[in-house]
Scaffold this motif. Structure first.
Motif, short mmCIF file in Angstrom:
data_model
loop_
_atom_site.label_atom_id
_atom_site.label_comp_id
_atom_site.label_asym_id
_atom_site.label_seq_id
_atom_site.Cartn_x
_atom_site.Cartn_y
_atom_site.Cartn_z
N LYS A 61 0.84 -1.20 0.00
CA LYS A 61 0.00 0.00 0.00
C LYS A 61 0.87 1.25 0.00
N VAL A 62 2.02 1.21 0.69
CA VAL A 62 2.94 2.35 0.66
C VAL A 62 3.36 2.63 -0.77
N TYR A 63 3.76 1.59 -1.49
CA TYR A 63 4.18 1.76 -2.88
C TYR A 63 3.03 2.30 -3.75
N GLN A 64 1.81 1.83 -3.48
CA GLN A 64 0.66 2.33 -4.24
C GLN A 64 0.43 3.81 -3.97
N LEU A 65 0.53 4.23 -2.71
CA LEU A 65 0.35 5.64 -2.36
C LEU A 65 1.44 6.51 -2.98
N VAL A 66 2.67 6.02 -2.98
CA VAL A 66 3.77 6.76 -3.62
C VAL A 66 3.47 6.92 -5.10
N GLU A 67 2.98 5.87 -5.73
CA GLU A 67 2.63 5.95 -7.15
C GLU A 67 1.48 6.93 -7.39
N GLU A 68 0.52 6.99 -6.47
CA GLU A 68 -0.58 7.95 -6.61
C GLU A 68 -0.05 9.38 -6.55
N LEU A 69 0.88 9.64 -5.62
CA LEU A 69 1.48 10.98 -5.55
C LEU A 69 2.26 11.29 -6.83
N LYS A 70 2.96 10.30 -7.34
CA LYS A 70 3.70 10.51 -8.60
C LYS A 70 2.75 10.79 -9.75
N HIS A 71 1.59 10.14 -9.72
CA HIS A 71 0.57 10.38 -10.74
C HIS A 71 0.05 11.82 -10.67
N LEU A 72 0.15 12.44 -9.48
CA LEU A 72 -0.24 13.84 -9.30
C LEU A 72 0.93 14.79 -9.58
N ASN A 73 1.94 14.28 -10.27
CA ASN A 73 3.14 15.03 -10.67
C ASN A 73 4.09 15.36 -9.52
N ALA A 74 4.09 14.56 -8.49
CA ALA A 74 5.06 14.73 -7.41
C ALA A 74 6.35 14.02 -7.80
N ALA A 75 7.45 14.75 -7.78
CA ALA A 75 8.76 14.16 -8.07
C ALA A 75 9.31 13.59 -6.76
N ILE A 76 9.12 12.30 -6.56
CA ILE A 76 9.52 11.66 -5.31
C ILE A 76 10.79 10.85 -5.53
N CYS A 77 11.76 11.08 -4.66
CA CYS A 77 13.02 10.34 -4.70
C CYS A 77 13.19 9.59 -3.39
N TYR A 78 14.12 8.64 -3.37
CA TYR A 78 14.41 7.90 -2.15
C TYR A 78 15.91 7.93 -1.92
N SER A 79 16.32 8.27 -0.71
CA SER A 79 17.73 8.28 -0.34
C SER A 79 18.03 7.02 0.47
N ARG A 80 18.87 6.17 -0.07
CA ARG A 80 19.23 4.95 0.65
C ARG A 80 20.11 5.25 1.85
N SER A 81 20.95 6.27 1.74
CA SER A 81 21.83 6.60 2.85
C SER A 81 21.06 7.19 4.03
N ARG A 82 20.07 8.05 3.75
CA ARG A 82 19.26 8.65 4.81
C ARG A 82 18.03 7.83 5.14
N LYS A 83 17.74 6.84 4.31
CA LYS A 83 16.57 5.95 4.48
C LYS A 83 15.28 6.74 4.60
N THR A 84 15.02 7.56 3.57
CA THR A 84 13.79 8.35 3.56
C THR A 84 13.41 8.72 2.14
N TYR A 85 12.10 8.86 1.93
CA TYR A 85 11.60 9.46 0.70
C TYR A 85 11.70 10.97 0.87
N TYR A 86 11.83 11.67 -0.24
CA TYR A 86 11.84 13.13 -0.22
C TYR A 86 11.39 13.63 -1.58
N TYR A 87 10.97 14.89 -1.65
CA TYR A 87 10.57 15.48 -2.92
C TYR A 87 11.79 16.05 -3.62
N CYS A 88 12.00 15.62 -4.87
CA CYS A 88 13.13 16.11 -5.67
C CYS A 88 12.88 17.55 -6.09
N ASP A 89 11.64 17.92 -6.32
CA ASP A 89 11.24 19.27 -6.69
C ASP A 89 10.14 19.72 -5.74
#
Length: 119
Positions: free
Chosen positions: A38-66
């Motif tokens: 469900k987390v992955y589905q929600l991330v995809e929904e935000l991306k569908h709304l034009n959210a540029a979402i990135c993931y930092s493996r070193s910081r272990k967090t999602y963040y907005y690229c823009d």
């Protein structure tokens, strides 16, 4: 009601991503009380709304690229016995719920007089 629950989850996920405090997808799922899928589905929904979402493996967090803002407002109008009641549910989605303190959450209009009654 599933749509409202989904909007609540989207808003919560947005706030966590905005604060760059999500943790890994597995940790995020546990935090939100949902499955990792469900987390992955929600991330995809935000991306569908034009959210540029990135993931930092070193910081272990999602963040907005823009820059990205998400505002969700819910309004329900109930008609019964010649009365119209409007209910605004936006306060649930605010970071700081104190924003609406002292204001009227619902408005009641009796007939054509449009008298505002705050409870």
């Amino acid at each position: 009601m599933n749509n409202i629950k989904n909007l609540e989850r989207l808003q919560r996920l947005h706030l966590l991503i905005e604060g760059e405090n999500t943790g890994t997808p597995k940790e995020l799922a546990a935090l939100m009380g949902i499955s990792e899928r469900k987390v992955y589905q929600l991330v995809e929904e935000l991306k569908h709304l034009n959210a540029a979402i990135c993931y930092s493996r070193s910081r272990k967090t999602y963040y907005y690229c823009d820059d990205f803002k998400l505002m969700i407002n819910i309004s329900v109008t109930v008609l019964s016995n010649n009365e119209v009641t409007e209910i605004y549910g936006g306060s649930y989605f605010l970071k700081k719920k104190s924003f609406l303190q002292g204001s009227c959450g619902g408005q009641k209009y009796c007939g054509l007089n449009k008298v505002r009654i705050c409870a």
